[in-house]
Design an enzyme around this catalytic site. Structure first.
Site, PDB file in Angstrom:
ATOM      1  N   THR A  49       0.829  -1.211   0.000  1.00 17.72           N
ATOM      2  CA  THR A  49       0.000   0.000   0.000  1.00 17.72           C
ATOM      3  C   THR A  49       0.857   1.251   0.000  1.00 17.72           C
ATOM      4  O   THR A  49       0.632   2.186  -0.787  1.00 17.72           O
ATOM      5  CB  THR A  49      -0.930  -0.011   1.219  1.00 17.72           C
ATOM      6  OG1 THR A  49      -1.670  -1.231   1.236  1.00 17.72           O
ATOM      7  CG2 THR A  49      -1.894   1.170   1.176  1.00 17.72           C
ATOM      8  N   TYR A 112     -13.320  -6.620  -4.837  1.00 14.96           N
ATOM      9  CA  TYR A 112     -14.300  -6.139  -5.822  1.00 14.96           C
ATOM     10  C   TYR A 112     -15.592  -6.949  -5.706  1.00 14.96           C
ATOM     11  O   TYR A 112     -16.648  -6.399  -5.443  1.00 14.96           O
ATOM     12  CB  TYR A 112     -13.774  -6.170  -7.261  1.00 14.96           C
ATOM     13  CG  TYR A 112     -14.741  -5.506  -8.235  1.00 14.96           C
ATOM     14  CD1 TYR A 112     -14.867  -4.120  -8.276  1.00 14.96           C
ATOM     15  CD2 TYR A 112     -15.535  -6.263  -9.078  1.00 14.96           C
ATOM     16  CE1 TYR A 112     -15.766  -3.513  -9.133  1.00 14.96           C
ATOM     17  CE2 TYR A 112     -16.435  -5.664  -9.943  1.00 14.96           C
ATOM     18  CZ  TYR A 112     -16.557  -4.292  -9.973  1.00 14.96           C
ATOM     19  OH  TYR A 112     -17.443  -3.696 -10.817  1.00 14.96           O
ATOM     20  N   TYR A 138      -2.082 -10.762   3.690  1.00 18.35           N
ATOM     21  CA  TYR A 138      -2.086  -9.327   3.991  1.00 18.35           C
ATOM     22  C   TYR A 138      -3.518  -8.975   4.379  1.00 18.35           C
ATOM     23  O   TYR A 138      -4.415  -8.969   3.539  1.00 18.35           O
ATOM     24  CB  TYR A 138      -1.643  -8.579   2.730  1.00 18.35           C
ATOM     25  CG  TYR A 138      -1.414  -7.092   2.849  1.00 18.35           C
ATOM     26  CD1 TYR A 138      -1.662  -6.381   4.019  1.00 18.35           C
ATOM     27  CD2 TYR A 138      -0.938  -6.373   1.755  1.00 18.35           C
ATOM     28  CE1 TYR A 138      -1.438  -5.014   4.104  1.00 18.35           C
ATOM     29  CE2 TYR A 138      -0.710  -5.010   1.822  1.00 18.35           C
ATOM     30  CZ  TYR A 138      -0.965  -4.336   2.994  1.00 18.35           C
ATOM     31  OH  TYR A 138      -0.745  -2.976   3.057  1.00 18.35           O
ATOM     32  N   LYS A 166       0.795 -10.236   7.421  1.00 17.68           N
ATOM     33  CA  LYS A 166       0.979  -8.809   7.674  1.00 17.68           C
ATOM     34  C   LYS A 166      -0.386  -8.254   8.029  1.00 17.68           C
ATOM     35  O   LYS A 166      -1.297  -8.227   7.207  1.00 17.68           O
ATOM     36  CB  LYS A 166       1.546  -8.092   6.450  1.00 17.68           C
ATOM     37  CG  LYS A 166       1.877  -6.627   6.786  1.00 17.68           C
ATOM     38  CD  LYS A 166       1.661  -5.686   5.642  1.00 17.68           C
ATOM     39  CE  LYS A 166       1.782  -4.253   6.182  1.00 17.68           C
ATOM     40  NZ  LYS A 166       1.271  -3.256   5.268  1.00 17.68           N
TER      41      LYS A 166
END
Length: 311
Positions: A49, A112, A138, A166
């Site tokens: 990110t 999505y 993640y 993470k």
């Protein structure tokens, strides 16, 4: 180089410097890598990110991985995000970043379309089956609008599908459950639990986390390496003081005016402005369509750097 099991310490999610034309600024990227390696970080995470991976083309993503891996030359592990909406697209990214030299991949849940926990688990199994390197999950609900259920993460960890997590969920209680569960269920398999929080590294390490992936470590890698060392040495008083200094520095992410830009533009713009002010990168530009900081907002970032002793 193979990925340590478990991966521990400070693993900054590396910013992606851009030229005024919006291309990857490779010389600035390599200076940033030197800035991080010189501070003693324990690994590098590209295409996350903070790296603005969502804004980069496939060509730019590959260029970032090739440049960083080639420059680091095996000094420390390089993890790469393989982040996309669906399993087939993620598997393509896994192929690209591993061919470019990444030693592990970091993968979110699909997004999505709405997904079920069984579909999330299937996603990771299919990705891991196609990956020649370890896969870390993640947890990024702010970006993919889905939480990774702790039971799914722990089941996949126990089965050897996932090599780590993470956690950027902001849920410290949920994070604690994964840390404790990994210790119980995975034993010595080397599953790594890493916090993505800039503000709770001392608390996460106290809970038994293996390390941290803080975006602010781009700006002050020495501070986070120092914090990690103090926590591991049991010097809790000095660790708390260092964490509080970093918390004050982190307030730079609010430098941008929320009436004219989103939180991502403000935070990433502040990190890049700070790196530019510190002489690490040539241009503080963020990727389109993010809105750049004004000169006054950049001056605000500079005040935070000065207060932290970084200017």
């Amino acid at each position: 180089m193979t990925l340590p099991a478990p991966l521990t310490g400070v693993v900054p999610p590396v910013c992606t410097p851009l030229t005024p034309e919006g291309e990857v600024d490779v010389p600035s990227l390599l200076r940033l890598v030197d800035h991080l390696v010189g501070a003693g970080v324990h690994g590098l995470f590209v295409l996350g990110t903070t790296s603005e991976a969502a804004y980069l083309t496939d060509r730019q993503r590959t260029l970032v991985v090739e440049s960083v891996v080639g420059h680091v030359g095996g000094q420390l592990p390089v993890l790469a995000g393989a982040i996309d909406m669906t399993t087939p697209r993620v598997r393509e990214h896994v192929g690209a970043v591993t061919r470019a030299g990444a030693q592990a991949v970091v993968v979110t849940a699909p997004f999505y379309t709405r997904t079920h926990p069984e579909e999330i688990a299937r996603h990771y199994r299919l990705v891991a089956a196609a990956s020649p390197v370890p896969v870390l999950a993640y947890d990024l609900p702010s970006g993919v609008h889905t939480r990774l259920p702790a039971e799914v993460v722990l089941e996949l960890a126990a089965q050897g599908v996932l090599a780590g997590l993470k956690d950027s969920s902001g849920d410290l209680a949920g994070f604690r459950r994964v840390v404790a569960g990994a210790r119980e269920q995975c034993g010595s398999t080397g599953f790594s639990v890493l916090t993505g929080s800039e503000l709770l590294v001392d608390a996460a390490l106290a809970l038994g986390a293996d390390g941290a992936v803080p975006g602010l470590a781009n700006v002050d890698p020495h501070g986070y390496v120092r914090l990690d060392g103090l926590c591991r040495a049991g010097d809790l008083e000095r660790a708390r003081a260092e964490q509080e200094r970093l918390c004050a520095l982190y307030r730079m992410v609010d430098a941008g005016d929320p009436a004219r830009m989103g939180a991502s533009s403000s935070a990433l713009g502040a990190f890049k402005a700070a790196l530019h002010l510190r002489g690490v990168i040539d241009c503080p530009l963020t990727a389109e369509p993010q809105i750049p900081l004004t000169q006054e907002e950049v001056r605000r970032v500079g005040k935070f750097l000065a207060a932290a002793g970084l200017l």
